[in-house]
Design a protein around this motif. Sequence first.
Motif, PDB file in Angstrom:
ATOM      1  N   UNK A   1     -28.648  39.489  32.834  1.00  0.00           N
ATOM      2  CA  UNK A   1     -27.583  39.151  31.882  1.00  0.00           C
ATOM      3  C   UNK A   1     -26.536  38.201  32.480  1.00  0.00           C
ATOM      4  N   UNK A   2     -26.284  38.356  33.757  1.00  0.00           N
ATOM      5  CA  UNK A   2     -25.248  37.519  34.391  1.00  0.00           C
ATOM      6  C   UNK A   2     -25.641  36.045  34.397  1.00  0.00           C
ATOM      7  N   UNK A   3     -26.961  35.748  34.540  1.00  0.00           N
ATOM      8  CA  UNK A   3     -27.391  34.342  34.477  1.00  0.00           C
ATOM      9  C   UNK A   3     -27.129  33.761  33.089  1.00  0.00           C
ATOM     10  N   UNK A   4     -27.409  34.580  32.062  1.00  0.00           N
ATOM     11  CA  UNK A   4     -27.180  34.124  30.680  1.00  0.00           C
ATOM     12  C   UNK A   4     -25.687  33.890  30.457  1.00  0.00           C
ATOM     13  N   UNK A   5     -24.865  34.815  30.953  1.00  0.00           N
ATOM     14  CA  UNK A   5     -23.420  34.659  30.778  1.00  0.00           C
ATOM     15  C   UNK A   5     -22.911  33.447  31.560  1.00  0.00           C
ATOM     16  N   UNK A   6     -23.458  33.243  32.755  1.00  0.00           N
ATOM     17  CA  UNK A   6     -23.024  32.085  33.555  1.00  0.00           C
ATOM     18  C   UNK A   6     -23.319  30.782  32.812  1.00  0.00           C
ATOM     19  N   UNK A   7     -24.523  30.662  32.248  1.00  0.00           N
ATOM     20  CA  UNK A   7     -24.864  29.436  31.528  1.00  0.00           C
ATOM     21  C   UNK A   7     -24.158  29.357  30.178  1.00  0.00           C
ATOM     22  N   UNK A   8     -23.847  30.520  29.603  1.00  0.00           N
ATOM     23  CA  UNK A   8     -23.037  30.529  28.375  1.00  0.00           C
ATOM     24  C   UNK A   8     -21.695  29.867  28.657  1.00  0.00           C
ATOM     25  N   UNK A   9     -21.054  30.287  29.751  1.00  0.00           N
ATOM     26  CA  UNK A   9     -19.746  29.720  30.117  1.00  0.00           C
ATOM     27  C   UNK A   9     -19.865  28.230  30.471  1.00  0.00           C
ATOM     28  N   UNK A  10     -20.931  27.843  31.199  1.00  0.00           N
ATOM     29  CA  UNK A  10     -21.133  26.431  31.574  1.00  0.00           C
ATOM     30  C   UNK A  10     -21.238  25.558  30.313  1.00  0.00           C
ATOM     31  N   UNK A  11     -22.033  25.995  29.337  1.00  0.00           N
ATOM     32  CA  UNK A  11     -22.197  25.190  28.125  1.00  0.00           C
ATOM     33  C   UNK A  11     -20.947  25.239  27.243  1.00  0.00           C
ATOM     34  N   UNK A  12     -20.217  26.366  27.261  1.00  0.00           N
ATOM     35  CA  UNK A  12     -18.950  26.437  26.517  1.00  0.00           C
ATOM     36  C   UNK A  12     -17.962  25.407  27.079  1.00  0.00           C
ATOM     37  N   UNK A  13     -17.837  25.365  28.408  1.00  0.00           N
ATOM     38  CA  UNK A  13     -16.918  24.417  29.050  1.00  0.00           C
ATOM     39  C   UNK A  13     -17.316  22.975  28.725  1.00  0.00           C
ATOM     40  N   UNK A  14     -18.629  22.694  28.781  1.00  0.00           N
ATOM     41  CA  UNK A  14     -19.110  21.321  28.516  1.00  0.00           C
ATOM     42  C   UNK A  14     -18.879  20.942  27.051  1.00  0.00           C
ATOM     43  N   UNK A  15     -19.099  21.918  26.151  1.00  0.00           N
ATOM     44  CA  UNK A  15     -18.863  21.676  24.720  1.00  0.00           C
ATOM     45  C   UNK A  15     -17.392  21.342  24.476  1.00  0.00           C
ATOM     46  N   UNK A  16     -16.506  22.108  25.148  1.00  0.00           N
ATOM     47  CA  UNK A  16     -15.074  21.872  24.973  1.00  0.00           C
ATOM     48  C   UNK A  16     -14.633  20.531  25.542  1.00  0.00           C
ATOM     49  N   UNK A  17     -15.339  20.035  26.546  1.00  0.00           N
ATOM     50  CA  UNK A  17     -15.002  18.696  27.052  1.00  0.00           C
ATOM     51  C   UNK A  17     -15.134  17.684  25.909  1.00  0.00           C
ATOM     52  N   UNK A  18     -16.198  17.862  25.104  1.00  0.00           N
ATOM     53  CA  UNK A  18     -16.377  16.985  23.951  1.00  0.00           C
ATOM     54  C   UNK A  18     -15.370  17.265  22.847  1.00  0.00           C
ATOM     55  N   UNK A  19     -15.084  18.568  22.595  1.00  0.00           N
ATOM     56  CA  UNK A  19     -14.152  18.934  21.528  1.00  0.00           C
ATOM     57  C   UNK A  19     -12.723  18.473  21.850  1.00  0.00           C
ATOM     58  N   UNK A  20     -12.414  18.295  23.131  1.00  0.00           N
ATOM     59  CA  UNK A  20     -11.098  17.782  23.533  1.00  0.00           C
ATOM     60  C   UNK A  20     -11.070  16.246  23.508  1.00  0.00           C
ATOM     61  N   UNK A  21     -12.192  15.605  23.947  1.00  0.00           N
ATOM     62  CA  UNK A  21     -12.172  14.151  24.151  1.00  0.00           C
ATOM     63  C   UNK A  21     -12.425  13.370  22.852  1.00  0.00           C
ATOM     64  N   UNK A  22     -13.332  13.879  21.994  1.00  0.00           N
ATOM     65  CA  UNK A  22     -13.665  13.119  20.776  1.00  0.00           C
ATOM     66  C   UNK A  22     -12.439  12.899  19.878  1.00  0.00           C
ATOM     67  N   UNK A  23     -11.640  13.933  19.580  1.00  0.00           N
ATOM     68  CA  UNK A  23     -10.434  13.677  18.761  1.00  0.00           C
ATOM     69  C   UNK A  23      -9.439  12.739  19.449  1.00  0.00           C
ATOM     70  N   UNK A  24      -9.448  12.725  20.796  1.00  0.00           N
ATOM     71  CA  UNK A  24      -8.565  11.800  21.516  1.00  0.00           C
ATOM     72  C   UNK A  24      -9.006  10.363  21.255  1.00  0.00           C
ATOM     73  N   UNK A  25     -10.342  10.154  21.178  1.00  0.00           N
ATOM     74  CA  UNK A  25     -10.853   8.826  20.820  1.00  0.00           C
ATOM     75  C   UNK A  25     -10.407   8.459  19.403  1.00  0.00           C
ATOM     76  N   UNK A  26     -10.392   9.467  18.496  1.00  0.00           N
ATOM     77  CA  UNK A  26      -9.931   9.222  17.123  1.00  0.00           C
ATOM     78  C   UNK A  26      -8.460   8.787  17.116  1.00  0.00           C
ATOM     79  N   UNK A  27      -7.638   9.393  17.977  1.00  0.00           N
ATOM     80  CA  UNK A  27      -6.216   9.021  18.060  1.00  0.00           C
ATOM     81  C   UNK A  27      -6.101   7.531  18.386  1.00  0.00           C
ATOM     82  N   UNK A  28      -6.867   7.099  19.420  1.00  0.00           N
ATOM     83  CA  UNK A  28      -6.834   5.687  19.830  1.00  0.00           C
ATOM     84  C   UNK A  28      -7.402   4.787  18.734  1.00  0.00           C
ATOM     85  N   UNK A  29      -8.495   5.250  18.117  1.00  0.00           N
ATOM     86  CA  UNK A  29      -9.164   4.446  17.086  1.00  0.00           C
ATOM     87  C   UNK A  29      -8.226   4.201  15.904  1.00  0.00           C
TER      88      UNK A  29
END
Length: 136
Positions: A1-29
């Motif tokens: 279970x810990x491997x699944x949770x570790x990769x859950x957190x890794x993909x959550x963090x990576x997803x949030x990188x996009x959820x933070x950066x894409x709207x910032x591009x919209x601000x500039x656009x």
Amino acid sequence: MLWIKAFHIIFVVSWFAGLFYLPRLFVNHAMVSDAATIERLALMEGKLYRFMTPIGVLALVLGTWLWLGYGFAGGWLHAKLALVAGLIAYHLYCGRLVKEFAAGRNARSHVWFRWFNELPVLVLMVVVVLVVVKPF
Ligand code: HEM
């Protein structure tokens, strides 16, 4: 279970990188008017959205695996799932905005996108407290 949770957190963090950066591009656009910059931002937004979508799906699949595979339950998880549903709607709306910007149809101001950009930050804070502290 810990491997699944570790990769859950890794993909959550990576997803949030996009959820933070894409709207910032919209601000500039929403602030620029020269054709070359508009074209470059539209290209970046499209690529980022196509990159962050499968990552988001993996974060959700692994979370669901934890939830259903290991019998997690509780009010914290219900509240978390409600917020995650909001995040999915936010992600899909960003996809619609990518298309609107690419077609030159955006009518919203950069100020509106600055507030829009803050929403995932609030959700992240509440979700992490819910899943780590489990207050109810
Ligand atoms: C379908 C969506 C999701 C489901 C079903 C889900 C379910 C779960 C479950 C059951 C755990 C294990 C909890 C524990 O070990 O105590 C977990 C861990 C975690 N989840 Fe999710 N999750 C989902 C999406 C998310 C999202 C979107 C975030 C971030 C905003 C997130 C952040 C976390 C964190 C940080 C942990 C580690 C908590 C810890 O180790 O104490 N999850 N998730």
